[in-house]
Enzyme design. Structure first.
Site, PDB file in Angstrom:
ATOM      1  CG  HIS A  27      -2.132  -0.725   1.223  1.00 46.39           C
ATOM      2  ND1 HIS A  27      -2.604  -1.423   2.317  1.00 46.39           N
ATOM      3  CD2 HIS A  27      -3.032  -0.923   0.234  1.00 46.39           C
ATOM      4  CE1 HIS A  27      -3.753  -2.002   1.991  1.00 46.39           C
ATOM      5  NE2 HIS A  27      -4.033  -1.722   0.740  1.00 46.39           N
ATOM      6  CB  CYS A  48      -2.903   0.709   8.427  1.00 46.61           C
ATOM      7  SG  CYS A  48      -1.443   0.587   7.443  1.00 46.61           S
TER       8      CYS A  48
END
Ligand code: ARG
Length: 715
Positions: free
Chosen positions: A168, A264
């Site tokens: 990511h 996150c």
């Protein structure tokens, strides 16, 4: 009063590692300490509550990764784009997040179903400017970047992720207040690294090393001048302090087991940009094109190559339609949608796909764009560089075929003529005022179809060449095939051009090549100074570079033979004059002169002499070569990498190329020009010519007309 920043979090009650969808999860299934995880999550929340308003979404007992709310979607100016997860394991989170957004009055826009998108895990607002950094390569598709830029009205800079540990964008890049940006550059492909460097001033760019990166130092929550993260080295902390930031660390190692950390575990809900001031350019960012391919897409390897080229450029593709030819002989057709991360990449990709004969559907009926030459010898910046394939350009709605096709040229269009014409020109030949094709519109190339089974035999030829020196039997087989082609070209009065290096003489091939010239199998000879010098040395003195050609042993004083030969020819004023005067009585050049076969000798820095025939002006030599290969049906490239590459550069597709060299690397370099018509043979060129001349010429063994003994009398 200014509004407090708002974050969305999801309690870690059901967090665990139950499946593996990234490298961090490997080996960590069921290894999470529930108590530690809960404590770490609460500590993080407590810290963040001091900086922002933390809102919560209810966790789901079946969704262990739901704790990572960064992946819920991305929110900008009160509008949310919910995620479409790449992995089935996380897809059930989608309706839960979406439901939360709707209940909390966010304006929800949906991405098309076929686009993968993992929210703020892959899309980060650049704090300094109105633009988004967008990651792709693992979880989010490139096409989604285009959609989200359009939906949010903000430019998206596409960055390709290449290290699966940093799957990511928020694991390897973090924009900070005031235009600062932390990043781990090795997680990105080279063009993306460049894009970051281009856009972030060096004094704002904070690059970190691997040791910080694997501790998720980039996975940081930045609010104002505070940065909250799992861990950072002292060095990094210092650099951040120097930039005016205060770093707050809080252990999150249980979450690292799932491949996430501070950032996150949060989603910013309040980010906004002034869209009016953003100056969004809908032409910027990801570009898409629909491309049609037709032909032997599978057995010719065309589809494979098209898709590889796209991926290599950092682009992505989707096959929209594929019609498979029913049998070996019939053609297939494919419609593909390609996407490229930026306009300049799409340009490059279009050029590559064009060389496979691709048709660009969206611009199919556009004329070619033309630019004027301002200075002699200089093309407009955006010029189209040619390939070896027949090329048409569209002028005033009509397709016209460019003449003098060759690669690395530009196409000059003459619109003043009654019927417009197009011709390939070298850069150096451009004249002020010439009209040059620019861009990629209105251009199409015709990639020649392989003759039936041509692809197969071609592949065969390469297979044995790439394995190194070929077995005798296989060389023989290849020679039979080449002889057969040559005979047919000969019968129809076609053109065979030979490019030869001095090794032809050193390996004893000169007499065989001379026989082929005499028998009419050679229409032009291309080489350098050396092939002629050693051929004539052999004809006159019986040695080649001082080595006795019959016994293969050096002759005393032989290393000077070639200088004496050069001097002799210089004395006569040239090779033809020397032949006329009877000074040369055999050999390749002798036969060429006798048969009126034109030759061109291109000079080089290492030449001795040179011979008067050697052209030392390289531009003139190139022009000579180009003239002599015009209309060639076959080019035999015999052990001269330099002159063969030079020739290859000006040879259009459709000409059969045969490359013979003892060095497999040379053969590969020459044969693999994307032309289906090339055959490579790794063998001794003398033996090759021996076999070839036996196949083609049956007039018995040649007598050598001049030998070493009486040669001295000429000098
Ligand atoms: N296990 C989760 C996954 O692989 C971790 C997600 C981390 N989120 C993030 N924004 N990097 O999807």
């Amino acid at each position: 009063m200014e509004q407090r920043p708002a974050l969305l979090m999801c309690p870690a009650d059901f967090f665990s590692v139950r499946y593996v969808i990234n490298p961090w999860m490997e080996g960590n299934v069921s290894r999470v300490s529930q108590t530690d995880a809960l404590r770490q999550w609460r500590d993080l929340r407590d810290i963040l509550e001091g900086l922002a308003e933390v809102r919560l979404i209810e966790p789901d007992p079946n969704l262990p990764d739901m704790v990572f709310t960064a992946n819920a979607g991305v929110v900008l100016n009160g509008r949310v784009l919910p995620s479409r997860f790449a992995h089935g394991e996380r897809r059930p989170e989608e309706p839960l997040f979406r439901d939360w957004f709707e209940r909390h009055h966010f304006e929800v826009s949906m991405l098309p179903e076929d686009q993968q998108f993992e929210g703020a895990g892959d899309v980060l607002l650049d704090c300094g400017r109105a633009r988004l950094w967008a990651g792709y390569g693992f979880r989010t598709s490139l096409e989604a970047h285009r959609t989200l830029a359009d939906l949010l009205g903000v430019e998206a800079i596409s960055l390709r992720l290449i290290d699966p540990r940093f799957y990511h964008l928020d694991t390897c890049l973090c924009p900070l207040e005031d235009g600062f940006l932390i990043h781990y550059s090795a997680a990105f492909d080279f063009p993306s690294q460049q894009r970051i460097r281009d856009l972030v001033p060096p004094d704002r760019l904070i690059s970190i090393g691997e040791s910080d990166a694997v501790e998720f130092a980039c996975n940081a929550v930045n609010i104002g001048r505070k940065i909250v993260l799992h861990s950072a080295s002292d060095g990094l902390k210092q650099r951040l302090a120097d930039a005016g930031f205060e770093v707050i660390t809080t252990p999150l190692n249980e979450f690292l087991k799932a491949g996430g950390a501070a950032k996150c575990l949060t989603l910013r809900l309040d980010e906004s940009v002034d869209l009016a001031a953003a100056g969004f350019d809908p032409e910027g960012g990801v570009r898409q094109e629909t491309v049609e391919l037709e032909g032997h897409l599978l057995d010719g390897g065309i589809l494979d190559r098209a898709l590889d080229m796209t991926a290599d450029c950092g682009g992505s593709f989707k096959v929209l339609d594929f019609e498979l030819g029913r049998d070996h002989a019939s053609r297939s057709r494919a419609t593909i949608q390609v996407a490229a991360p930026a306009a300049e990449v799409m340009r490059e990709l279009r050029g590559l796909l064009l060389s496979l004969g691709a048709r660009f559907v969206d611009s199919a009926d556009e004329d070619a764009r033309l630019g004027r030459v301002e200075t002699d010898g200089v093309a407009p910046e955006d010029f189209y560089g040619t390939t070896i394939y027949p090329t048409d350009v569209r002028v005033d709605g009509h397709w016209i075929r460019a003449s003098h096709q060759r690669m690395d040229a530009v196409i000059v269009v003459d619109t003043d003529a009654k019927l417009p014409t197009a011709e390939c020109h070298l850069l150096r030949d451009l004249k002020k005022g010439d009209c040059v094709v620019t861009g990629m519109a209105g251009i199409r190339t015709a990639v020649p179809e392989p003759e039936s089974n041509r692809a197969k035999s071609g592949a065969d030829a390469f297979a044995f060449m790439s394995a190194g020196v070929s077995s005798e039997r296989r060389v023989e087989g290849a020679v039979e095939k080449i002889a057969w082609d040559m005979r047919r070209i000969h019968e129809r009065s076609g053109r065979i051009v030979v490019v030869a290096g001095p090794v032809v003489v050193h390996t004893g091939g000169a007499t065989h090549l001379a026989r082929l010239v005499r028998a009419g199998y050679v229409q032009a000879l291309l080489g350098g100074n050396a092939i002629a010098v050693h051929d004539i040395e052999q004809a006159i003195m019986g040695t080649s570079l001082g080595v006795d050609c019959l016994r293969g042993l050096p002759v005393r004083g032989g290393h000077r033979h070639h200088l004496r030969v050069i001097n002799l020819i210089r004395c006569h004023g040239g090779i033809a004059a020397a032949v006329q005067a009877g000074a040369i009585n055999s050999g390749i050049l002798y036969e060429c002169v006798r048969a009126g076969v034109p030759y061109s000798l291109a000079g080089s820095i290492r030449d001795d002499g040179p011979l008067p025939d050697t052209e030392t002006d390289m531009n003139r030599a190139q022009n000579e070569y180009a003239r002599l290969i015009e209309g060639a049906d076959m080019i035999l490239m015999l052990s001269s990498m330099l002159h063969s590459i030079g020739t290859g550069n000006m040879t259009p597709a459709g000409v059969k190329l045969v490359c013979v060299d003892i060095n497999p690397a040379v053969v590969t370099k020459l044969a693999d020009r994307g032309s289906l018509e090339s055959t490579g043979i790794v063998t001794d060129v003398g033996l090759f010519l021996d076999r070839l001349s036996r196949q083609l010429v049956s007039d018995g063994i040649e007598s050598r007309r001049a030998g070493g003994k009486n040669a001295d009398s000429f000098l």
